[in-house]
Design a protein around this motif. Structure first.
Motif, PDB file in Angstrom:
ATOM      1  N   TYR A   2       0.808  -1.216   0.000  1.00  0.00           N
ATOM      2  CA  TYR A   2       0.000   0.000   0.000  1.00  0.00           C
ATOM      3  C   TYR A   2       0.846   1.272   0.000  1.00  0.00           C
ATOM      4  N   GLY A   3       2.162   1.131  -0.038  1.00  0.00           N
ATOM      5  CA  GLY A   3       3.038   2.292  -0.234  1.00  0.00           C
ATOM      6  C   GLY A   3       3.049   3.289   0.905  1.00  0.00           C
ATOM      7  N   GLN A   4       2.804   2.802   2.136  1.00  0.00           N
ATOM      8  CA  GLN A   4       2.818   3.741   3.275  1.00  0.00           C
ATOM      9  C   GLN A   4       4.279   4.055   3.621  1.00  0.00           C
ATOM     10  N   GLU A   5       4.773   5.131   3.046  1.00  0.00           N
ATOM     11  CA  GLU A   5       6.215   5.440   3.111  1.00  0.00           C
ATOM     12  C   GLU A   5       6.422   6.938   2.941  1.00  0.00           C
ATOM     13  N   ILE A   6       7.400   7.481   3.615  1.00  0.00           N
ATOM     14  CA  ILE A   6       7.783   8.888   3.448  1.00  0.00           C
ATOM     15  C   ILE A   6       9.306   8.996   3.508  1.00  0.00           C
ATOM     16  N   PHE A   7       9.843  10.118   3.019  1.00  0.00           N
ATOM     17  CA  PHE A   7      11.297  10.289   3.114  1.00  0.00           C
ATOM     18  C   PHE A   7      11.656  11.760   3.149  1.00  0.00           C
ATOM     19  N   GLU A   8      12.930  12.017   3.336  1.00  0.00           N
ATOM     20  CA  GLU A   8      13.477  13.370   3.329  1.00  0.00           C
ATOM     21  C   GLU A   8      14.770  13.376   2.529  1.00  0.00           C
ATOM     22  N   GLY A   9      15.239  14.557   2.208  1.00  0.00           N
ATOM     23  CA  GLY A   9      16.528  14.709   1.537  1.00  0.00           C
ATOM     24  C   GLY A   9      17.214  15.918   2.138  1.00  0.00           C
ATOM     25  N   ILE A  10      18.430  15.742   2.603  1.00  0.00           N
ATOM     26  CA  ILE A  10      19.156  16.816   3.299  1.00  0.00           C
ATOM     27  C   ILE A  10      20.643  16.526   3.123  1.00  0.00           C
ATOM     28  N   LYS A  11      21.467  17.568   3.128  1.00  0.00           N
ATOM     29  CA  LYS A  11      22.883  17.332   2.859  1.00  0.00           C
ATOM     30  C   LYS A  11      23.775  17.732   4.033  1.00  0.00           C
ATOM     31  N   ALA A  12      24.920  17.057   4.146  1.00  0.00           N
ATOM     32  CA  ALA A  12      25.959  17.470   5.095  1.00  0.00           C
ATOM     33  C   ALA A  12      27.119  18.039   4.278  1.00  0.00           C
ATOM     34  N   TYR A  13      27.627  19.189   4.736  1.00  0.00           N
ATOM     35  CA  TYR A  13      28.670  19.926   4.009  1.00  0.00           C
ATOM     36  C   TYR A  13      29.942  19.977   4.847  1.00  0.00           C
ATOM     37  N   ARG A  14      31.093  19.763   4.200  1.00  0.00           N
ATOM     38  CA  ARG A  14      32.361  19.914   4.911  1.00  0.00           C
ATOM     39  C   ARG A  14      32.880  21.340   4.739  1.00  0.00           C
ATOM     40  N   HIS A  15      33.181  21.996   5.867  1.00  0.00           N
ATOM     41  CA  HIS A  15      33.736  23.350   5.817  1.00  0.00           C
ATOM     42  C   HIS A  15      35.257  23.278   5.718  1.00  0.00           C
ATOM     43  N   ALA A  16      35.858  24.418   5.406  1.00  0.00           N
ATOM     44  CA  ALA A  16      37.318  24.452   5.180  1.00  0.00           C
ATOM     45  C   ALA A  16      38.099  23.991   6.403  1.00  0.00           C
ATOM     46  N   ASP A  17      37.543  24.208   7.610  1.00  0.00           N
ATOM     47  CA  ASP A  17      38.263  23.782   8.827  1.00  0.00           C
ATOM     48  C   ASP A  17      38.013  22.309   9.151  1.00  0.00           C
ATOM     49  N   GLY A  18      37.322  21.593   8.266  1.00  0.00           N
ATOM     50  CA  GLY A  18      37.089  20.157   8.461  1.00  0.00           C
ATOM     51  C   GLY A  18      35.763  19.839   9.141  1.00  0.00           C
ATOM     52  N   LEU A  60      21.965  12.985   2.757  1.00  0.00           N
ATOM     53  CA  LEU A  60      21.374  12.171   3.823  1.00  0.00           C
ATOM     54  C   LEU A  60      19.938  11.848   3.433  1.00  0.00           C
ATOM     55  N   ARG A  61      19.577  10.616   3.542  1.00  0.00           N
ATOM     56  CA  ARG A  61      18.238  10.181   3.130  1.00  0.00           C
ATOM     57  C   ARG A  61      17.525   9.494   4.307  1.00  0.00           C
ATOM     58  N   PRO A  62      16.785  10.281   5.104  1.00  0.00           N
ATOM     59  CA  PRO A  62      15.941   9.688   6.140  1.00  0.00           C
ATOM     60  C   PRO A  62      14.668   9.131   5.493  1.00  0.00           C
ATOM     61  N   PHE A  63      14.177   8.012   5.953  1.00  0.00           N
ATOM     62  CA  PHE A  63      12.905   7.492   5.418  1.00  0.00           C
ATOM     63  C   PHE A  63      12.204   6.638   6.456  1.00  0.00           C
ATOM     64  N   MET A  64      10.904   6.476   6.252  1.00  0.00           N
ATOM     65  CA  MET A  64      10.081   5.766   7.233  1.00  0.00           C
ATOM     66  C   MET A  64       9.047   4.947   6.479  1.00  0.00           C
ATOM     67  N   PHE A  65       8.816   3.729   6.918  1.00  0.00           N
ATOM     68  CA  PHE A  65       7.842   2.898   6.198  1.00  0.00           C
ATOM     69  C   PHE A  65       7.101   1.943   7.132  1.00  0.00           C
ATOM     70  N   ALA A  66       5.950   1.475   6.611  1.00  0.00           N
ATOM     71  CA  ALA A  66       5.098   0.539   7.355  1.00  0.00           C
ATOM     72  C   ALA A  66       5.679  -0.857   7.218  1.00  0.00           C
ATOM     73  N   LYS A  67       6.121  -1.439   8.327  1.00  0.00           N
ATOM     74  CA  LYS A  67       6.728  -2.776   8.199  1.00  0.00           C
ATOM     75  C   LYS A  67       5.842  -3.878   8.769  1.00  0.00           C
ATOM     76  N   GLU A  68       4.694  -3.511   9.311  1.00  0.00           N
ATOM     77  CA  GLU A  68       3.807  -4.541   9.868  1.00  0.00           C
ATOM     78  C   GLU A  68       3.366  -5.506   8.764  1.00  0.00           C
ATOM     79  N   ALA A  69       3.418  -6.802   9.064  1.00  0.00           N
ATOM     80  CA  ALA A  69       2.956  -7.816   8.119  1.00  0.00           C
ATOM     81  C   ALA A  69       1.445  -7.961   8.287  1.00  0.00           C
ATOM     82  N   PHE A  70       0.693  -7.279   7.452  1.00  0.00           N
ATOM     83  CA  PHE A  70      -0.773  -7.278   7.575  1.00  0.00           C
ATOM     84  C   PHE A  70      -1.346  -6.755   6.272  1.00  0.00           C
ATOM     85  N   LEU A  71      -2.267  -7.490   5.697  1.00  0.00           N
ATOM     86  CA  LEU A  71      -2.782  -7.086   4.389  1.00  0.00           C
ATOM     87  C   LEU A  71      -4.081  -6.281   4.477  1.00  0.00           C
ATOM     88  N   GLY A  72      -4.588  -6.067   5.674  1.00  0.00           N
ATOM     89  CA  GLY A  72      -5.761  -5.193   5.804  1.00  0.00           C
ATOM     90  C   GLY A  72      -5.335  -3.766   5.500  1.00  0.00           C
TER      91      GLY A  72
END
Ligand code: PLP
Ligand code: COI
Length: 368
Positions: free
Chosen positions: A81-97, A153-165
């Motif tokens: 049933y596609g019960q899923e969401i996600f995000e997209g965000i980046k981590a950047y390295r600065h000159a001082d590391g 960075l790719r955070p995501f969340m999904f329905a993992k319950e085994a249930f077809l209802g």
């Protein structure tokens, strides 16, 4: 474990992540070879984060584990049933590391809004932020330092319950993975060509357009293939009244000759954090900014009359990319080229990479 204080806004104590190191982590040489030319979304770091959720137990079992396959019951609701969401965000390295991310509270809140729409549990923002820090604590060396490179960075969340209802799942998983990234479009920053999707829409009134859910992207794949067949890079969607919505994975912004900046706004469009930030930078420069409907007619006539002087697309993965061409079934409109998109891109990336003052307090340090 990273030490974080109790969150002052929510009163939540930090989670205690169980950390299992990857014993077959890439060697420095192998990692450096990947970071030399990362592409987009092709390689992944050595670890991943996950947190379980259940109706009875709430958020529990926070872990940092070696990156690898997820074991799922074939009846897991997300697969049906596609019960899923996600995000997209980046981590950047600065000159001082040091390693920073950009407005992560906004991504955390958007993940919560997406969760609400998809009947998934809302991950508290402090847990979201902590998940980013936990991953960087083990995989910080994967944040590249080359020009325009980042760790996506790719955070995501999904329905993992085994249930077809058909009902909201009682068991859910939140994951975070990371992938070193260079330019999203091959060839770097050059104007992209856009295919106008006439037969397919991405979202409908009251639908899931404003949520970052896999189904929206699944719906965009056939029109995106049509775009490729028509030698275009991306597809643009219209709403039922032929107003411009957005691209498959980016917002659209129009620049008018009097300096006004207009961007489509409706409850079927993803509220982009890149767009919001660019509009703020434009306001700081004295531009008047409007969020409102923009019809296809206004776009085409505005370009033809010279009222619209620049059109660009923006998003975390693509950053800012000028639109060079709009192509439909029976027309090709060359788009005017201006300098604002690239100036704003420069200003935004200067903040993200620590090369300019962060006047709005948008950066969030991940490695300390
Ligand atoms: N619209 C869509 C459909 C997207 O996938 C994205 C990318 O995340 C955006 C807009 C831009 O959002 P943001 O700037 O927050 O990345
Ligand atoms: C992002 O920009 O983060 C997205 O999720 C868009 C996707 C096309 C990669």
């Amino acid at each position: 474990m990273t030490t974080i204080d109790t969150d002052p806004d929510t009163g939540l104590d930090p989670l205690e992540f169980a950390v299992t190191r990857n014993l077959t982590a890439k060697s420095n040489a192998d990692r450096d070879a990947i970071l030399a030319s990362p592409g987009f979304g092709q390689s992944f770091t050595d670890h991943m984060v996950d947190i379980c959720w259940s109706v009875r137990g709430g958020w529990h079992r926070p872990r940092v584990s070696p990156y690898g396959p997820i074991s799922l019951d074939p009846a897991a609701a997300v697969l049906h049933y596609g019960q899923e969401i996600f995000e997209g965000i980046k981590a950047y390295r600065h000159a001082d590391g040091s390693v920073h991310t950009f407005r992560p509270d906004q991504n955390g809140r958007r993940l919560q809004r997406s969760a609400r729409r998809l009947a998934l549990p809302e991950l508290p923002v402090p847990y979201f932020l902590q998940s980013l820090r936990e991953l960087i604590a083990v995989d910080g060396a994967w944040v590249p330092s080359g020009a325009d490179q980042s760790l996506y960075l790719r955070p995501f969340m999904f329905a993992k319950e085994a249930f077809l209802g058909v009902r909201p799942a009682h068991k859910v998983a939140y994951y975070l993975i990371a992938s070193p990234a260079g330019a999203y479009f091959k060839g770097g920053v050059k104007p992209v060509s856009i295919w106008l999707s006439e037969d397919y829409s991405r979202a409908g009134k009251g639908g899931t357009g404003a949520a970052k859910t896999g189904g929206n992207y699944a719906a965009s794949l056939l029109p995106q293939s049509e775009a490729y067949e028509n030698e275009c890079d991306q597809v643009v969607f219209l709403d039922q009244d032929r107003n411009v919505e957005e691209l498959g994975g980016m917002n659209v912004v129009f620049v008018y000759k009097d300096g006004t900046i207009v961007t489509p706004q409706s409850d079927s469009i993803l509220e982009g954090i890149t767009r919001d930030s660019l509009l703020q930078l434009a306001r700081d420069r004295g531009h008047h900014v409007e969020g409102r409907n923009v019809s296809l007619t206004e776009w085409r006539e505005g370009v033809a009359s010279g009222d619209i002087v620049e059109v660009f697309a923006c998003g975390t993965a693509a950053v800012v990319t000028p639109i060079g061409t709009l192509k439909g079934r029976d027309f090709i409109d060359e788009q005017p080229s201006g300098t604002l998109a690239l100036e704003l891109r420069e200003e935004l990336t200067n903040i993200q990479y620590g090369r300019a003052e962060d006047k709005h307090g948008w950066l969030y340090r991940l490695d300390a």
